[in-house]
Design an enzyme around this catalytic site. Sequence first.
Site, PDB file in Angstrom:
ATOM      1  N   ARG A   1       0.852  -1.194   0.000  1.00 37.22           N
ATOM      2  CA  ARG A   1       0.000   0.000   0.000  1.00 37.22           C
ATOM      3  C   ARG A   1       0.893   1.252   0.000  1.00 37.22           C
ATOM      4  O   ARG A   1       0.602   2.249  -0.642  1.00 37.22           O
ATOM      5  CB  ARG A   1      -0.934  -0.008   1.220  1.00 37.22           C
ATOM      6  CG  ARG A   1      -1.654   1.294   1.444  1.00 37.22           C
ATOM      7  CD  ARG A   1      -2.926   1.201   2.292  1.00 37.22           C
ATOM      8  NE  ARG A   1      -2.955   0.219   3.340  1.00 37.22           N
ATOM      9  CZ  ARG A   1      -2.340   0.349   4.532  1.00 37.22           C
ATOM     10  NH1 ARG A   1      -1.626   1.408   4.819  1.00 37.22           N
ATOM     11  NH2 ARG A   1      -2.450  -0.611   5.428  1.00 37.22           N
TER      12      ARG A   1
ATOM     13  N   TYR B   1     -15.623  18.298 -14.719  1.00 36.06           N
ATOM     14  CA  TYR B   1     -15.982  16.881 -14.814  1.00 36.06           C
ATOM     15  C   TYR B   1     -17.020  16.576 -13.726  1.00 36.06           C
ATOM     16  O   TYR B   1     -16.845  16.967 -12.572  1.00 36.06           O
ATOM     17  CB  TYR B   1     -14.724  16.027 -14.639  1.00 36.06           C
ATOM     18  CG  TYR B   1     -15.029  14.558 -14.531  1.00 36.06           C
ATOM     19  CD1 TYR B   1     -15.548  13.855 -15.616  1.00 36.06           C
ATOM     20  CD2 TYR B   1     -14.812  13.860 -13.351  1.00 36.06           C
ATOM     21  CE1 TYR B   1     -15.843  12.510 -15.518  1.00 36.06           C
ATOM     22  CE2 TYR B   1     -15.104  12.510 -13.243  1.00 36.06           C
ATOM     23  CZ  TYR B   1     -15.615  11.839 -14.331  1.00 36.06           C
ATOM     24  OH  TYR B   1     -15.913  10.509 -14.227  1.00 36.06           O
TER      25      TYR B   1
ATOM     26  N   ASP C   1      -6.259  19.531 -14.083  1.00 39.11           N
ATOM     27  CA  ASP C   1      -6.644  18.205 -14.563  1.00 39.11           C
ATOM     28  C   ASP C   1      -6.292  18.162 -16.049  1.00 39.11           C
ATOM     29  O   ASP C   1      -6.940  18.806 -16.880  1.00 39.11           O
ATOM     30  CB  ASP C   1      -8.143  18.011 -14.321  1.00 39.11           C
ATOM     31  CG  ASP C   1      -8.646  16.629 -14.757  1.00 39.11           C
ATOM     32  OD1 ASP C   1      -7.994  16.007 -15.611  1.00 39.11           O
ATOM     33  OD2 ASP C   1      -9.711  16.206 -14.261  1.00 39.11           O
TER      34      ASP C   1
ATOM     35  N   LYS D   1      -8.024   7.211 -19.161  1.00 30.62           N
ATOM     36  CA  LYS D   1      -8.344   7.773 -20.464  1.00 30.62           C
ATOM     37  C   LYS D   1      -7.141   7.622 -21.416  1.00 30.62           C
ATOM     38  O   LYS D   1      -6.737   6.526 -21.684  1.00 30.62           O
ATOM     39  CB  LYS D   1      -8.816   9.208 -20.304  1.00 30.62           C
ATOM     40  CG  LYS D   1      -9.786   9.430 -19.117  1.00 30.62           C
ATOM     41  CD  LYS D   1     -11.117   8.690 -19.289  1.00 30.62           C
ATOM     42  CE  LYS D   1     -11.951   8.650 -18.001  1.00 30.62           C
ATOM     43  NZ  LYS D   1     -12.244   9.941 -17.392  1.00 30.62           N
TER      44      LYS D   1
END
Length: 365
Positions: free
Chosen positions: A51, A104, A176, A201
């Site tokens: 992690r 978004y 972003d 994406k």
Amino acid sequence: MTETPGFSTRAIHAGQEPDPRTGAVNVPIYASSTFAQDGVGGLREGFEYARTGNPTRRALETAIAALEGGTHGRAFSSGMAATDAALRSMLRPGDHLVIPNDAYGGTFRLIDKVLTHWGITYSVAPVDDPHAIAEAITPETKVVWIESPTNPLLNVADIAAVAEVAHNAGAKLVVDNTFATPYYQQPLALGADVVLHSTTKYLGGHSDVVGGALVTDDPELDAAFGFLQNGAGGVPSPFDVFLTLRGLKTLSVRMDRHTANAAAIVELLQGHESISEVRWPGYAGMVSIRLSGGREAALDMCKKLELFTLAESLGGVESLVELPAAMTHASTAGSLLEVPDDLVRLSVGIEDVEDLLEDLRRSLR
Ligand SMILES: *Cc1c(COP(=O)(O)O)cnc(C)c1O
């Protein structure tokens, strides 16, 4: 090499040296949750628990940072996990942030439905108007958050101007960069403090993995992002990281083709009687259009397209179509961020462009 290697070279090699033990040219999928220690606290390469850190993930973090021209990269299990980590690292109760008036939908939802319960307030402003952003800033503003181009209206920000506005007010700028990718735009060089990606994406590029990333030159911000990778645990699996790295290697050739195909499609649509507006920033594969016949015509087009698959998401090799008001941006209904209901968003893939053009012509007949 003394000079910084070119973009495509970095995409293929940064953080991805052949494995020193076996010579494997691809970074292995280190499917291990824990790492043996040589005596208590004796970590071999800084890895203890996956992690906190994992060698496959570190390779991706190095590669994305190199592409953005930044010093520190952090990979997350999704773009939203990266968004959440950035916001919770940079804001405290009582703080305010400015977001795009066409952000978004998921970013807006996280801020509006979750962060506001923790004492965060926000204002919206158009990303293409630095004066409006300056006016939206309050004495409590700690973050200016923009996308450029925006999703789904494809408005473009002057990032350097917005960085100046944010910094003059003592706020940090987060960009972003999911739609432009570092191939077309590197926000850190324009003054941004943090770059965010939904690697789901274009960076992954094959619609086969969900992921996110943060890049910064600021070691304190990077440490805060790393603290939340470990402290909240929104990290990607080694296999997801491998898929993203595999996609990343071909980013430049894919982007060239996305752009060439989109340019031809924009030319067709701009002259078409059924289309009232075409939006395209001039690069990458995202094209948004409005139909002269309104919402019914938009629904009809989505139904008739065959090669363009009706689906959410974007940036993969295959072409997709969607109706933002009813799909990706349904959460903005009735809010200041509501999108037009006759808007159709195309994610232009890298198929043969003649086939895509024919599909579009048929869908508009
Ligand atoms: C998809 C997307 C996100 C969210 O990323 P996920 O990987 O879906 O969590 C954030 N910003 C933009 C611009 C996006 O398109």
